[in-house]
Design a protein around this motif. Structure first.
Motif, PDB file in Angstrom:
ATOM      1  N   PRO A 197       0.824  -1.201   0.000  1.00  0.00           N
ATOM      2  CA  PRO A 197       0.000   0.000   0.000  1.00  0.00           C
ATOM      3  C   PRO A 197       0.865   1.260   0.000  1.00  0.00           C
ATOM      4  N   TYR A 198       0.509   2.205  -0.810  1.00  0.00           N
ATOM      5  CA  TYR A 198       1.191   3.500  -0.855  1.00  0.00           C
ATOM      6  C   TYR A 198       0.383   4.544  -0.086  1.00  0.00           C
ATOM      7  N   ILE A 199      -0.905   4.659  -0.425  1.00  0.00           N
ATOM      8  CA  ILE A 199      -1.819   5.569   0.272  1.00  0.00           C
ATOM      9  C   ILE A 199      -3.042   4.783   0.727  1.00  0.00           C
ATOM     10  N   VAL A 200      -3.478   5.032   1.957  1.00  0.00           N
ATOM     11  CA  VAL A 200      -4.763   4.531   2.455  1.00  0.00           C
ATOM     12  C   VAL A 200      -5.592   5.745   2.843  1.00  0.00           C
ATOM     13  N   ILE A 201      -6.792   5.847   2.276  1.00  0.00           N
ATOM     14  CA  ILE A 201      -7.612   7.032   2.512  1.00  0.00           C
ATOM     15  C   ILE A 201      -9.081   6.632   2.672  1.00  0.00           C
ATOM     16  N   GLY A 202      -9.762   7.294   3.619  1.00  0.00           N
ATOM     17  CA  GLY A 202     -11.187   7.040   3.802  1.00  0.00           C
ATOM     18  C   GLY A 202     -11.560   6.981   5.265  1.00  0.00           C
ATOM     19  N   GLY A 203     -12.703   6.367   5.548  1.00  0.00           N
ATOM     20  CA  GLY A 203     -13.193   6.245   6.905  1.00  0.00           C
ATOM     21  C   GLY A 203     -12.665   4.993   7.582  1.00  0.00           C
ATOM     22  N   PHE A 204     -12.176   5.144   8.816  1.00  0.00           N
ATOM     23  CA  PHE A 204     -11.549   4.023   9.523  1.00  0.00           C
ATOM     24  C   PHE A 204     -12.428   3.454  10.642  1.00  0.00           C
ATOM     25  N   HIS A 205     -13.563   4.070  10.919  1.00  0.00           N
ATOM     26  CA  HIS A 205     -14.530   3.567  11.908  1.00  0.00           C
ATOM     27  C   HIS A 205     -13.880   3.377  13.281  1.00  0.00           C
ATOM     28  N   LEU A 206     -13.120   4.380  13.706  1.00  0.00           N
ATOM     29  CA  LEU A 206     -12.411   4.286  14.989  1.00  0.00           C
ATOM     30  C   LEU A 206     -12.725   5.465  15.907  1.00  0.00           C
ATOM     31  N   ALA A 207     -13.835   6.152  15.650  1.00  0.00           N
ATOM     32  CA  ALA A 207     -14.140   7.381  16.388  1.00  0.00           C
ATOM     33  C   ALA A 207     -14.268   7.153  17.893  1.00  0.00           C
TER      34      ALA A 207
END
Length: 213
Positions: free
Chosen positions: A147-157
């Protein structure tokens, strides 16, 4: 909600559509993005804050393929809009170097979009109910790229620090160069990255533009 527009290898893909058609329309117009020219839509999972803008897409481009995890509850809704749902069971090639990954169980079933670049995979995630680390590992396993970039929602709030650190450290161990926690990721994830991996932390929100050579 979340919606990310991707241009790669001469193709245009919309990954998720946000919570509301008017929001999708307003934001795309402000960014001068013509969603009438997209080649495909990928919906990460069936929740409304990721699929609510589909009616705006339908107003621009009837019949376009919308890739959804198999057995998603929104299949009939997509058909009623005049769009073409495509159910995904395994990692699926959309176009050259552009893939939808095998859906994993959250619940609900959730998939990611992965683009192969010369620097590695760009992995786009929606809410990461199955775990952002697990979605990225699935892409790495099936596509054979780091992986180079990981982007988005991580559901860790609302996640404890132990869980946050475990997931982020696994992404780092996979060789991820840049991590953009958006949407439902939570402030603690951002704080953890800024403290422990500042060189990998990507600040982002609505209107963020990333160019990859």
């Amino acid at each position: 909600g979340l919606s990310i527009y991707v241009e790669a290898y001469g193709k245009r893909i919309l990954f998720d559509t946000g919570p509301d058609p008017s929001v999708l329309q307003e934001n795309s117009e402000k960014l001068n993005i013509d969603l009438g020219s997209i080649d495909a839509v990928v919906i990460s999972h069936e929740h409304r804050d990721h699929s609510g803008g589909l009616s705006y897409v339908a107003s621009l481009k009837k019949g376009i393929k919308v890739y959804i995890p198999k057995n998603s509850s929104i299949k009939r809704y997509i058909e009623d809009l005049g769009l073409q749902p495509v159910e995904v069971e395994e990692t699926n090639k959309l176009f050259d170097n552009i893939y939808v990954t095998k859906p994993l169980h959250g619940p609900p079933q959730e998939q990611a979009l992965a683009v192969i670049t010369s620097k590695g995979l760009v992995a786009l995630v929606g809410c990461s109910h199955p775990g952002v680390n697990n979605l990225v590992k699935q892409a790495v396993k099936d596509l054979g790229r780091r992986p180079y970039i990981v982007i988005g929602g991580f559901h860790l709030a609302k996640a404890p620090l132990e869980k946050i650190s475990g997931i982020i450290e696994e992404l780092v161990s996979l060789g991820t160069s840049k991590i953009y926690p958006l949407h439902c990721s939570g402030d603690e994830v951002k704080k953890y990255l800024m403290k422990n991996h500042p060189e990998k932390y990507g600040e982002g929100g609505s209107g963020l533009i990333i160019h990859i050579d």
